[in-house]
Design a protein around this motif. Structure first.
Motif, PDB file in Angstrom:
ATOM      1  N   PHE A 163       0.841  -1.197   0.000  1.00  0.00           N
ATOM      2  CA  PHE A 163       0.000   0.000   0.000  1.00  0.00           C
ATOM      3  C   PHE A 163       0.881   1.255   0.000  1.00  0.00           C
ATOM      4  CE2 PHE A 163      -2.202   3.422   2.184  1.00  0.00           C
ATOM      5  CZ  PHE A 163      -3.382   3.477   1.465  1.00  0.00           C
ATOM      6  N   SER A 164       0.636   2.116  -0.948  1.00  0.00           N
ATOM      7  CA  SER A 164       1.322   3.409  -0.982  1.00  0.00           C
ATOM      8  C   SER A 164       0.337   4.540  -0.737  1.00  0.00           C
ATOM      9  CB  SER A 164       2.026   3.599  -2.330  1.00  0.00           C
ATOM     10  OG  SER A 164       1.081   3.527  -3.381  1.00  0.00           O
ATOM     11  N   ASP A 165      -0.767   4.538  -1.498  1.00  0.00           N
ATOM     12  CA  ASP A 165      -1.853   5.484  -1.244  1.00  0.00           C
ATOM     13  C   ASP A 165      -3.140   4.893  -1.819  1.00  0.00           C
ATOM     14  OD1 ASP A 165      -1.417   5.692  -3.896  1.00  0.00           O
ATOM     15  OD2 ASP A 165      -0.670   7.750  -3.863  1.00  0.00           O
ATOM     16  N   TYR A 166      -4.253   5.520  -1.512  1.00  0.00           N
ATOM     17  CA  TYR A 166      -5.535   4.987  -1.930  1.00  0.00           C
ATOM     18  C   TYR A 166      -5.761   5.112  -3.441  1.00  0.00           C
ATOM     19  CZ  TYR A 166      -6.725   4.656   3.001  1.00  0.00           C
ATOM     20  OH  TYR A 166      -6.740   4.316   4.319  1.00  0.00           O
ATOM     21  N   ALA A 167      -5.181   6.134  -4.040  1.00  0.00           N
ATOM     22  CA  ALA A 167      -5.350   6.304  -5.485  1.00  0.00           C
ATOM     23  C   ALA A 167      -4.685   5.157  -6.258  1.00  0.00           C
ATOM     24  CB  ALA A 167      -4.766   7.643  -5.927  1.00  0.00           C
ATOM     25  N   ALA A 168      -3.478   4.764  -5.840  1.00  0.00           N
ATOM     26  CA  ALA A 168      -2.783   3.655  -6.500  1.00  0.00           C
ATOM     27  C   ALA A 168      -3.541   2.348  -6.294  1.00  0.00           C
ATOM     28  CB  ALA A 168      -1.356   3.539  -5.973  1.00  0.00           C
ATOM     29  N   ALA A 169      -4.056   2.116  -5.088  1.00  0.00           N
ATOM     30  CA  ALA A 169      -4.826   0.895  -4.834  1.00  0.00           C
ATOM     31  C   ALA A 169      -6.094   0.864  -5.674  1.00  0.00           C
ATOM     32  CB  ALA A 169      -5.170   0.807  -3.348  1.00  0.00           C
ATOM     33  N   GLN A 170      -6.759   2.003  -5.806  1.00  0.00           N
ATOM     34  CA  GLN A 170      -7.975   2.073  -6.613  1.00  0.00           C
ATOM     35  C   GLN A 170      -7.666   1.827  -8.090  1.00  0.00           C
ATOM     36  OE1 GLN A 170      -9.980   5.815  -6.313  1.00  0.00           O
ATOM     37  NE2 GLN A 170     -11.864   5.089  -7.276  1.00  0.00           N
ATOM     38  N   ARG A 172      -5.163  -0.001  -9.312  1.00  0.00           N
ATOM     39  CA  ARG A 172      -4.885  -1.411  -9.492  1.00  0.00           C
ATOM     40  C   ARG A 172      -6.177  -2.231  -9.532  1.00  0.00           C
ATOM     41  NH1 ARG A 172      -0.181  -3.880  -8.596  1.00  0.00           N
ATOM     42  NH2 ARG A 172      -1.253  -5.584  -7.508  1.00  0.00           N
ATOM     43  N   GLN A 173      -7.111  -1.912  -8.686  1.00  0.00           N
ATOM     44  CA  GLN A 173      -8.375  -2.637  -8.695  1.00  0.00           C
ATOM     45  C   GLN A 173      -9.161  -2.377  -9.984  1.00  0.00           C
ATOM     46  OE1 GLN A 173     -11.090  -1.555  -5.593  1.00  0.00           O
ATOM     47  NE2 GLN A 173     -12.356  -3.391  -5.818  1.00  0.00           N
ATOM     48  N   TYR A 174      -9.135  -1.142 -10.449  1.00  0.00           N
ATOM     49  CA  TYR A 174      -9.840  -0.804 -11.694  1.00  0.00           C
ATOM     50  C   TYR A 174      -9.243  -1.573 -12.877  1.00  0.00           C
ATOM     51  CZ  TYR A 174     -11.198   1.897 -15.798  1.00  0.00           C
ATOM     52  OH  TYR A 174     -11.652   2.263 -17.025  1.00  0.00           O
ATOM     53  N   GLN A 175      -7.908  -1.631 -12.951  1.00  0.00           N
ATOM     54  CA  GLN A 175      -7.269  -2.370 -14.040  1.00  0.00           C
ATOM     55  C   GLN A 175      -7.583  -3.859 -13.970  1.00  0.00           C
ATOM     56  OE1 GLN A 175      -3.152  -1.325 -13.604  1.00  0.00           O
ATOM     57  NE2 GLN A 175      -3.372   0.660 -14.641  1.00  0.00           N
ATOM     58  N   ARG A 176      -7.630  -4.412 -12.750  1.00  0.00           N
ATOM     59  CA  ARG A 176      -7.948  -5.830 -12.610  1.00  0.00           C
ATOM     60  C   ARG A 176      -9.382  -6.120 -13.033  1.00  0.00           C
ATOM     61  NH1 ARG A 176      -7.466  -6.078  -7.646  1.00  0.00           N
ATOM     62  NH2 ARG A 176      -9.629  -6.338  -7.011  1.00  0.00           N
ATOM     63  N   LEU A 177     -10.317  -5.252 -12.668  1.00  0.00           N
ATOM     64  CA  LEU A 177     -11.716  -5.478 -13.012  1.00  0.00           C
ATOM     65  C   LEU A 177     -11.971  -5.297 -14.507  1.00  0.00           C
ATOM     66  CD1 LEU A 177     -13.475  -3.676 -10.020  1.00  0.00           C
ATOM     67  CD2 LEU A 177     -13.148  -6.134 -10.351  1.00  0.00           C
ATOM     68  N   THR A 178     -11.325  -4.316 -15.117  1.00  0.00           N
ATOM     69  CA  THR A 178     -11.531  -4.109 -16.556  1.00  0.00           C
ATOM     70  C   THR A 178     -10.956  -5.255 -17.391  1.00  0.00           C
ATOM     71  OG1 THR A 178      -9.514  -2.745 -16.557  1.00  0.00           O
ATOM     72  CG2 THR A 178     -11.635  -1.605 -16.426  1.00  0.00           C
ATOM     73  N   ARG A 179      -9.891  -5.904 -16.890  1.00  0.00           N
ATOM     74  CA  ARG A 179      -9.361  -7.059 -17.624  1.00  0.00           C
ATOM     75  C   ARG A 179     -10.315  -8.250 -17.570  1.00  0.00           C
ATOM     76  NH1 ARG A 179      -4.280  -5.478 -15.368  1.00  0.00           N
ATOM     77  NH2 ARG A 179      -4.622  -6.941 -13.638  1.00  0.00           N
ATOM     78  N   GLN A 180     -11.171  -8.301 -16.572  1.00  0.00           N
ATOM     79  CA  GLN A 180     -12.111  -9.412 -16.437  1.00  0.00           C
ATOM     80  C   GLN A 180     -13.406  -9.199 -17.227  1.00  0.00           C
ATOM     81  OE1 GLN A 180     -12.761  -9.858 -12.248  1.00  0.00           O
ATOM     82  NE2 GLN A 180     -10.638 -10.448 -11.811  1.00  0.00           N
ATOM     83  N   ILE A 181     -13.612  -8.000 -17.741  1.00  0.00           N
ATOM     84  CA  ILE A 181     -14.857  -7.712 -18.455  1.00  0.00           C
ATOM     85  C   ILE A 181     -14.847  -8.409 -19.816  1.00  0.00           C
ATOM     86  CG2 ILE A 181     -16.212  -5.897 -19.571  1.00  0.00           C
ATOM     87  CD1 ILE A 181     -15.384  -4.022 -17.356  1.00  0.00           C
ATOM     88  N   LYS A 182     -15.959  -9.074 -20.126  1.00  0.00           N
ATOM     89  CA  LYS A 182     -16.158  -9.694 -21.436  1.00  0.00           C
ATOM     90  C   LYS A 182     -17.336  -8.992 -22.109  1.00  0.00           C
ATOM     91  CE  LYS A 182     -14.437 -14.190 -19.958  1.00  0.00           C
ATOM     92  NZ  LYS A 182     -14.757 -15.643 -19.800  1.00  0.00           N
ATOM     93  N   PRO A 183     -17.082  -8.132 -23.073  1.00  0.00           N
ATOM     94  CA  PRO A 183     -18.184  -7.348 -23.673  1.00  0.00           C
ATOM     95  C   PRO A 183     -19.140  -8.230 -24.458  1.00  0.00           C
ATOM     96  CG  PRO A 183     -16.136  -7.030 -24.878  1.00  0.00           C
ATOM     97  CD  PRO A 183     -15.771  -7.826 -23.669  1.00  0.00           C
TER      98      PRO A 183
END
Length: 282
Positions: A163-170, A172-183
């Motif tokens: 953990f460095s800050d909340y923006a970096a954690a957010q 990382r989570q956004y990138q992980r969730l977008t990779r899981q999206i199947k349009p």
């Protein structure tokens, strides 16, 4: 000479005889000088003849001169051909360089990638024709060292640095969730036909209350949120512990605080810390 003539005339010799004798004496002296002069004149004449012979080139000298001339012309033609080849190669290189400058900056990488993909497709077709599994065949060609290097590279691809800050954690989570999206492309085409240009909103578009999600979309969102909650409850990151590290804390809470301070301000306080450890601080 006049005294000798007067003496002879006094002895009774006539002056005519004296003149004849005088002529004979001159002739005798001339005859004595001629044998020495004739060889010199002959040598002068022979040198002039040799110079005339040298001035007039013979057949051999003319042939040698013609051969030298042909050799010079041949060398000149060779130089001319080399200059023509150099100009031709230079023009071709200028054209190729202009083509390269007009290409995208990452064209070489794209070209290598496309060639590799074509090779993979060809190998897949060959394996399918033989009834073999391409993945197994590909792994047979991979050495143990390459496999270990690829595994290490995969681990370093998206490392968790803590953990460095909340923006970096957010992020990382956004990138992980977008990779899981199947349009769903079919649903997208339907919405595109239904709404037209209104499907692509602008700064002047009013979206509130205009979109009603489908029941399948809501169920999918709920399932995804429940999965995130379940994963968050089970998550416990293993933090590496270094036995050789310096102990600069008094309890676990102070250790975490020191780690955060070192992460943000360590590069600014490194010199001060070293001076304090050496005892050279001012």
């Amino acid at each position: 000479m006049a005294a000798a003539v007067s003496a002879l005339s006094s002895l009774g010799v006539p002056e005519a005889d004296v003149g004849v004798r005088r002529g004979r004496d001159r002739a005798g002296r001339g005859s004595r000088l001629l044998p020495g002069l004739l060889p010199e004149c002959g040598s002068l004449q022979s040198e002039e003849e040799e110079e005339e012979e040298q001035a007039e080139p013979g057949p051999a000298a003319a042939a040698a001169a013609e051969q030298r001339r042909e050799e010079r012309l041949r060398r000149f033609r060779e130089l001319h051909m080399k200059r023509y080849e150099a100009c031709k190669l230079n023009s071709q290189e200028v054209v190729e360089e202009d083509k390269r400058l007009k290409l995208p900056p990452n064209w070489e990488a794209k070209k290598a990638r496309l060639e590799w993909e074509l090779q993979v497709q060809e190998k897949k077709k060959e394996c399918a024709a033989r009834g073999e599994d391409y993945e197994r065949v590909k792994l047979l060609e991979v050495s143990a060292e390459d496999a270990e290097r690829w595994e290490r590279k995969k681990k370093k691809k998206n490392p968790d640095l803590g953990f460095s800050d909340y923006a970096a954690a957010q992020l990382r989570q956004y990138q992980r969730l977008t990779r899981q999206i199947k349009p769903d492309l079919e649903q997208y085409e339907k919405l595109k036909e239904q709404h037209g240009e209104a499907l692509y909103p602008t700064s002047d578009s009013l979206l509130h209350g205009t979109h009603v999600p489908s029941k399948e979309g809501v169920d999918r969102m709920v399932a995804d949120l429940e999965k995130q909650i379940e994963k968050r409850e089970k998550y416990s990151r293993r933090r590496p512990y270094n036995d050789d590290a310096d102990i600069d804390y008094i309890n676990e809470r102070n250790a975490k605080f020191n780690q955060k301070a070192e992460r943000f301000y360590g590069k600014y306080t490194a010199e001060i810390k070293q001076n304090l450890e050496r005892g050279t601080a001012v």
